[in-house]
Design an enzyme around this catalytic site. Sequence first.
Site, mmCIF file in Angstrom:
data_model
loop_
_atom_site.group_PDB
_atom_site.id
_atom_site.type_symbol
_atom_site.label_atom_id
_atom_site.label_comp_id
_atom_site.label_asym_id
_atom_site.label_seq_id
_atom_site.Cartn_x
_atom_site.Cartn_y
_atom_site.Cartn_z
ATOM 1 N N ARG A 21 0.847 -1.222 0.000
ATOM 2 C CA ARG A 21 0.000 0.000 0.000
ATOM 3 C C ARG A 21 0.874 1.261 0.000
ATOM 4 O O ARG A 21 0.634 2.210 -0.753
ATOM 5 C CB ARG A 21 -0.893 -0.040 1.238
ATOM 6 C CG ARG A 21 -1.710 1.214 1.492
ATOM 7 C CD ARG A 21 -2.534 0.991 2.758
ATOM 8 N NE ARG A 21 -3.308 2.146 3.151
ATOM 9 C CZ ARG A 21 -2.884 3.119 3.944
ATOM 10 N NH1 ARG A 21 -1.643 3.066 4.423
ATOM 11 N NH2 ARG A 21 -3.665 4.120 4.267
ATOM 12 N N SER A 22 1.901 1.222 0.833
ATOM 13 C CA SER A 22 2.757 2.386 0.958
ATOM 14 C C SER A 22 3.566 2.616 -0.322
ATOM 15 O O SER A 22 3.727 3.758 -0.772
ATOM 16 C CB SER A 22 3.671 2.196 2.167
ATOM 17 O OG SER A 22 4.549 3.251 2.293
ATOM 18 N N ARG A 25 1.023 3.980 -3.021
ATOM 19 C CA ARG A 25 0.517 5.346 -2.802
ATOM 20 C C ARG A 25 1.632 6.390 -2.826
ATOM 21 O O ARG A 25 1.437 7.511 -3.284
ATOM 22 C CB ARG A 25 -0.312 5.403 -1.519
ATOM 23 C CG ARG A 25 -1.605 4.613 -1.710
ATOM 24 C CD ARG A 25 -2.632 4.861 -0.647
ATOM 25 N NE ARG A 25 -3.862 4.164 -1.004
ATOM 26 C CZ ARG A 25 -4.922 4.036 -0.216
ATOM 27 N NH1 ARG A 25 -4.894 4.558 1.003
ATOM 28 N NH2 ARG A 25 -5.992 3.398 -0.622
ATOM 29 N N ARG A 72 7.977 -19.247 -4.076
ATOM 30 C CA ARG A 72 9.428 -19.416 -4.190
ATOM 31 C C ARG A 72 9.662 -19.918 -5.610
ATOM 32 O O ARG A 72 9.169 -20.971 -5.971
ATOM 33 C CB ARG A 72 9.931 -20.430 -3.152
ATOM 34 C CG ARG A 72 9.762 -19.913 -1.720
ATOM 35 C CD ARG A 72 10.469 -20.796 -0.714
ATOM 36 N NE ARG A 72 10.484 -20.168 0.599
ATOM 37 C CZ ARG A 72 9.602 -20.426 1.572
ATOM 38 N NH1 ARG A 72 8.653 -21.315 1.381
ATOM 39 N NH2 ARG A 72 9.678 -19.814 2.731
ATOM 40 N N GLY A 104 16.382 -15.167 0.463
ATOM 41 C CA GLY A 104 16.429 -15.741 -0.888
ATOM 42 C C GLY A 104 15.878 -14.762 -1.916
ATOM 43 O O GLY A 104 16.439 -14.599 -3.007
ATOM 44 N N ASP A 128 11.101 -14.817 10.289
ATOM 45 C CA ASP A 128 12.334 -15.352 10.880
ATOM 46 C C ASP A 128 13.259 -14.239 11.375
ATOM 47 O O ASP A 128 14.159 -14.498 12.178
ATOM 48 C CB ASP A 128 13.101 -16.214 9.867
ATOM 49 C CG ASP A 128 12.381 -17.509 9.551
ATOM 50 O OD1 ASP A 128 11.352 -17.793 10.187
ATOM 51 O OD2 ASP A 128 12.842 -18.246 8.654
ATOM 52 N N MET A 170 8.477 -21.732 14.388
ATOM 53 C CA MET A 170 9.113 -21.642 13.064
ATOM 54 C C MET A 170 10.512 -21.024 13.145
ATOM 55 O O MET A 170 10.803 -20.254 14.065
ATOM 56 C CB MET A 170 8.253 -20.820 12.121
ATOM 57 C CG MET A 170 7.301 -21.675 11.324
ATOM 58 S SD MET A 170 6.509 -20.708 10.032
ATOM 59 C CE MET A 170 5.758 -22.044 9.110
ATOM 60 N N GLU A 188 11.050 -22.196 30.228
ATOM 61 C CA GLU A 188 12.117 -22.742 31.090
ATOM 62 C C GLU A 188 13.380 -23.033 30.270
ATOM 63 O O GLU A 188 14.494 -22.936 30.776
ATOM 64 C CB GLU A 188 11.640 -24.022 31.786
ATOM 65 C CG GLU A 188 10.913 -23.812 33.103
ATOM 66 C CD GLU A 188 9.579 -23.078 32.985
ATOM 67 O OE1 GLU A 188 8.890 -23.298 31.971
ATOM 68 O OE2 GLU A 188 9.239 -22.300 33.887
ATOM 69 N N GLN A 263 1.654 -19.201 12.556
ATOM 70 C CA GLN A 263 2.573 -18.107 12.922
ATOM 71 C C GLN A 263 2.786 -17.115 11.782
ATOM 72 O O GLN A 263 3.285 -16.021 11.983
ATOM 73 C CB GLN A 263 3.943 -18.678 13.312
ATOM 74 C CG GLN A 263 3.901 -19.542 14.540
ATOM 75 C CD GLN A 263 5.150 -20.404 14.659
ATOM 76 O OE1 GLN A 263 6.095 -20.040 15.317
ATOM 77 N NE2 GLN A 263 5.160 -21.567 14.019
HETATM 78 O O1 F6P Z 1 9.229 -17.694 5.995
HETATM 79 C C1 F6P Z 1 10.129 -18.377 6.766
HETATM 80 C C2 F6P Z 1 9.546 -19.684 7.185
HETATM 81 O O2 F6P Z 1 8.333 -19.454 7.855
HETATM 82 C C3 F6P Z 1 10.462 -20.541 8.032
HETATM 83 O O3 F6P Z 1 10.456 -20.195 9.382
HETATM 84 C C4 F6P Z 1 9.912 -21.905 7.757
HETATM 85 O O4 F6P Z 1 10.885 -22.904 7.962
HETATM 86 C C5 F6P Z 1 9.544 -21.825 6.314
HETATM 87 O O5 F6P Z 1 9.254 -20.475 6.047
HETATM 88 C C6 F6P Z 1 8.366 -22.682 5.922
HETATM 89 O O6 F6P Z 1 8.190 -22.601 4.556
HETATM 90 P P1 F6P Z 1 6.928 -23.176 3.784
HETATM 91 O O7 F6P Z 1 5.814 -22.204 3.955
HETATM 92 O O8 F6P Z 1 7.379 -23.276 2.386
HETATM 93 O O9 F6P Z 1 6.583 -24.490 4.414
#
Ligand code: F6P
Length: 331
Positions: A21-22, A25, A72, A104, A128, A170, A188, A263
Site C-alpha cells: 500500500r505504501s 501510494r 518461491r 532468498g 524469521d 518456526m 524454562e 505463525q
Molecule cells: O518464511 C520463513 C519460514 O516461515 C520458516 O520459518 C519456515 O521454515 C519456512 O518459512 C516454511 O516454509 P513453507 O511455507 O514453504 O513451508
Amino acid sequence: MKKIGVLTSGGDAPGMNPAIRSVVRTAVYRNKEVIGFYNGFSGLLDGNYTEMNRRSVGDIIHRGGTILRTARCREFETKEGREKAYKKIEKLDIGGLIIIGGNGSLTGGKLLNEEFGIPVIGIPATIDNDLAMTEFCIGFDTAMNTVLDALNKIRDTATSHERTFVVEIMGRDAGYLALYTGMAGGAESILIPEIEFRLDDIINNCKAGFERGKLHNIIVVAEGAGKELKGDKNSRNIGNIIGNHIRNELSVETRVTILGHLQRGGSPTARDRIISTQMGSKAVDLLLDGEESRMVSCQANNIVDVSLDKALNKEKSIDMDIYNLARILSL
Ligand code: F6P
C-alpha cells in the site's frame, strides 16, 4: 523513471500488505505508475501482473498475507530465468523493482541488478527476522505476538495439569522468533539453531525446575534447532524428538505443540504496520533518487538504507545478552 514494479516473494509475512500500500501510494503521489507482479518472481517470468493505483490498495492495511500473493520461484534462481525476467521488465518499460521478502528473494533481486543493471530496492520481510543490518524485518513483531498468545494459553493448561510442554516454533535456520518469544513467554528452556545443546542438558534443566517446585515446564524450540539429533531424517520434528526423550528419561506427562503456519498469518500489529509503511515509502524514495541496489532497514527506530550486497553477505548473530538473560530469569 516513469514506472516501478513491486512484488512479494518467499514466505509471506504479516505487514506485506501495508508495505505494498505504501509503495503504491507513495509512487502515485510522486506521479509514477506501478506494476504489481503476482506470485513473486513467477509473475515476472510469466507476465502475470496488474497495473496498480491508489484504489487497488484500499482496505488492505489490516490484512495478513499479501494481495500480490507469493511464491518461491526455482526458475529465477538460474541466470536464464533472470534474463527472461529482465526482458519482461524492459518490455514493460519498468525503471526499477521493489522486492518485499526474505534472504532468498532479496538475493534474487541483487543478482538481477548485478547481471542486468535493473535498479532493485529490497524491503526485508520475514517472520524469521534473519536478515542482517536491520533490527526488524516486516512480520516479526506480529509473529512474536501470535506465538506469545499461544504460549500464554499453553502455560494455563500446563500449570493446571502440571505438565511439561515442548512448543516448536518456526525458524528453519534462525532462532530469533523462538528466542524472543521464549523470553517474553517465560519458557524454562529455549533451544535455537545458533546454539548447540545436548539432550542431557534439557533433562537436567527439567529436573532442577521440578526440584524448585515448578508446576510446569515449557520448552521452546525453533524448528531448525538440534539438526544433529535428526540424523538423516531431517524431516523429523525436533519438538517430537525432545518430547519423546523427556518421556523416556523422566516419565513425566509431556505434550508437544507444533505451532506451524498459523505463525505466518494474522492481522499485522501496529509496529509491523508502521515499519512496513515507512519502509515502503522509503523504498520508492530510494529508487526515485537513483539508487541501484539498497535494502531498507530499521536501525535504532529509524528507517535507513544499507547496501543490499553487504546485508546479504553478513550473518545476523544472536544477541547473547538476551539469551543469557532469558536463562537466568527462568531458573
Ligand atoms: O518464511 C520463513 C519460514 O516461515 C520458516 O520459518 C519456515 O521454515 C519456512 O518459512 C516454511 O516454509 P513453507 O511455507 O514453504 O513451508
